[in-house]
Design a protein around this motif. Sequence first.
Motif, short mmCIF file in Angstrom:
data_model
loop_
_atom_site.label_atom_id
_atom_site.label_comp_id
_atom_site.label_asym_id
_atom_site.label_seq_id
_atom_site.Cartn_x
_atom_site.Cartn_y
_atom_site.Cartn_z
N ILE B 164 0.86 -1.19 0.00
CA ILE B 164 0.00 0.00 0.00
C ILE B 164 0.90 1.24 0.00
O ILE B 164 1.89 1.29 0.73
N THR B 165 0.54 2.21 -0.83
CA THR B 165 1.26 3.49 -0.78
C THR B 165 0.30 4.55 -0.25
O THR B 165 -0.91 4.45 -0.40
N GLU B 167 -0.55 8.84 0.43
CA GLU B 167 -0.28 10.23 0.11
C GLU B 167 -0.81 11.10 1.23
O GLU B 167 -2.01 11.36 1.30
N SER B 176 -4.95 10.02 -0.03
CA SER B 176 -5.28 8.86 -0.85
C SER B 176 -4.36 7.71 -0.53
O SER B 176 -3.25 7.89 -0.03
N ASN B 178 -3.29 3.80 -2.01
CA ASN B 178 -3.35 2.93 -3.19
C ASN B 178 -2.79 1.55 -2.90
O ASN B 178 -1.74 1.41 -2.29
N ASN B 180 -1.23 -1.79 -4.39
CA ASN B 180 -0.47 -2.29 -5.54
C ASN B 180 -0.48 -1.33 -6.74
O ASN B 180 -0.81 -1.74 -7.85
N PRO B 181 -0.12 -0.05 -6.54
CA PRO B 181 -0.10 0.85 -7.70
C PRO B 181 0.93 0.36 -8.72
O PRO B 181 1.97 -0.18 -8.34
N TYR B 190 8.14 7.74 -3.31
CA TYR B 190 6.76 7.46 -2.89
C TYR B 190 6.79 7.00 -1.44
O TYR B 190 7.85 6.64 -0.91
N ARG B 221 -8.93 -2.91 1.18
CA ARG B 221 -9.88 -2.42 0.18
C ARG B 221 -11.17 -1.93 0.84
O ARG B 221 -11.63 -0.81 0.62
N THR B 225 -9.22 1.90 1.89
CA THR B 225 -9.38 2.71 0.66
C THR B 225 -10.78 3.29 0.53
O THR B 225 -10.95 4.45 0.16
#
Lengths: 401, 373
Positions: B164-165, B167, B176, B178, B180-181, B190, B221, B225
């Motif tokens: 997971i990344t 921001e 936000s 993400n 597995n971007p 990042y 998820r 997210t």
Amino acid sequence: MEKMLRKKECVAMLLAGGQGSRLYALTNNIAKPAVAFGAKYRIIDFPLSNCINSGIDTVGVLTQYEPLELNEYIGNGQPWDLDRAFGGVHILSPYQAKKKQSWFEGTANAIYQNMSFMKKYNPDYILILSGDHIYKMNYAEMLRAHKATGADCTIAAIEVPMKEASRFGILNTNPDGSIYEFEEKPKQPKSNLASMGIYIFTAEKLFKYLEADDQNPASSKDFGKDVLPAMLNAGEKMFSYRFKGYWKDVGTIASLWESNMDLLGKDPAFDVGDPDWKIHSRNPLAPPEYVGLNAEIDDSVIALGCEIGGAVKHSVLSSNVVIEEGATVRDSVLMAGTVVKKGAVVEHAIVDENVVIEEGARVGEPKENSAGIAVLGRNITVAAGASVAAGKIIDKDYKGE
Amino acid sequence: MAHSTVGVIFSNIHDENIPELSRHRTMASVPFGGRYRLIDFALSNMVNSGITTVGIVTKNNYQSLIDHLGSGKEWDLARKDGGIILLPPYSDETDRPYTTRLEALMSITGFLNHRNEDFVVISDCDGIAHLDIGDIVRYHEEKGAEITMVYHEETEPSESSYFITLEPSASGRIKSLNINPTNLKSGTKYNLYVNVMVMRREFLIRTIQQAVQRGFSSFGRDILTKNVDTLKIYGYGFKGYYAGVNSIQDYYRHSMELLQKPVRDELFGNRDIYTKVRDSAPTKYTDGAAVRDSLISDGCVVEGTVENCILFRGVKIGKGSHIKNSIIMQDSVIGENVRLDCVITDKDVVIGDRRNLAGCAELPYFIAKGRKL
């Protein structure tokens, strides 16, 4: 049904009160059995490990001189698997009693004063040990011999060079191993069979003779001088138990140094790495040792947490020792946390814990022409460029003569 | 503050990233750094922050983990109240063992309910870092966060199969998140979530209950997210050394980083990493030994040349052998006149005399546990 009597067949009593005065600066603040040995051990690890490896799980440790560090080291006995609900290791210090108060007066008196500790376990046998020796021995085999001969007292014995025999308690024995004479440090020894200071007594006999010894005002309350001769004179059955193997009294600077050196080499005189007879100890919390880009290590034993930048030859280093680049350590024993800075040289020396040897300093002289082992006591600093002569014993910060 | 925190460690998550090393063990019990297992770092972070209760969630292959942890006494976690509490999977006629992190959390609500600490710190075992949990909990409180996720700035795309990344905004609030971007490029910064998060215990229990009612299955998820705008999720940027172990290449690279003094100082310098002790003898170097730039654990006997290596406990290096750029795990025996370069041996490997094996840093030659060559 009657509740089963809780008992231990054999209780070990470990005499750990010795001052170790011949170790000078190394025992200024700690009891001899707590002195570091062999990079990660302390002397007391050997009798304690022998006990647990021999199936003896009840050990009284008799302390008197500077017990603080020894007590802390033994703790609840967990490192030796001696933390037990019934039995285990117990520190026995001198205490004040209703009728009298006293320090332990002699080895026999120390055991006598802890009679109630031993009796609590209803033992059949008592094993008496000391915390002064480096050796691996199966006490269970000695106990089997004690039972087989029907002895009242069995004394472990080892052959020593005849010329050294007068330093020991000497056993004069019949061919069957029974003892007919016991001589404490004889001037003209008749044999070279030395007592190792390891005794197994049939418990009832020991208690009887300790009571009698306590009542005897002429007694010096010592096993070797008083109790053993008294038993022999009374015609009790006393046998020797021959031990063949490595056994070293590390009571002097020279013997402590030699015994450390005996660990070195592929086939060492004394092996602490035997998986079938592990020497247990309280392990340091330290990462693996790091050996640097320009390090040179030869014929040495090195513990966790060391950082080796310089040269280490034929030496024994305890945990977290730092040897900076350009420093040299040869034929020496360095205890935990000691730092040898750039350009410093340590040769033929024993250096206690947390000593700082500043840049360019020199401790000791090359072994080949050394007049003796140089000794540095713990927590001191040897100033940059200072030089500690061979055979010197230093226990304060040192700036040179 | 940390004494009011309970720890939860996931021992199995990310197992699939290093199949070589986790085939017979959990991610948690993968050996690392000469005498440690990966879990030692997560556990020591918790213990050093004053945490006295740690639940360890297990699923498969956890025998080696149980053997390693024992009663927990090496971590000072053999306690009357709390200590190490193993949480093996639970299943009956209607429930199958968990398959996701959220299901695993659902299966430990009993444990969470019975505790009385205010906070929970949840950690995986794929990261090696010196994290001050107390400081993360303080940050969580200051921010009034509901979830605090620890992140580390990276420049190389993660090799993990699930990551997971984040921001964060200037305030630290996550804008936000993400999973597995695919747009990460080498050299671009990042923020990688390092799989350590803090929540209030009550909040976590409530969140799990709601997830059960709604039939959710994925923590990332369905909870993170989907709710990034409504939940107060904050990022705690960790600035120190972080090593994520997500592939055998990662494992090799980060192991070798331990030969750098700043890395060792940060990981071991001013605190203790606890691990199981086994009363090995100190390491012995014989007359012909030559060792440079290596990390060497206890119980080894070194008779040959060792260069730029990590030797675990009880390793034997025979005469005339030259071992470089290699990682030799516990009790492996290297014979005489052997040449190894960029090799990883798992535990108990035996390499016979005069063998010559080489890999490269990008693809180290791996020898499985117990193999005899």
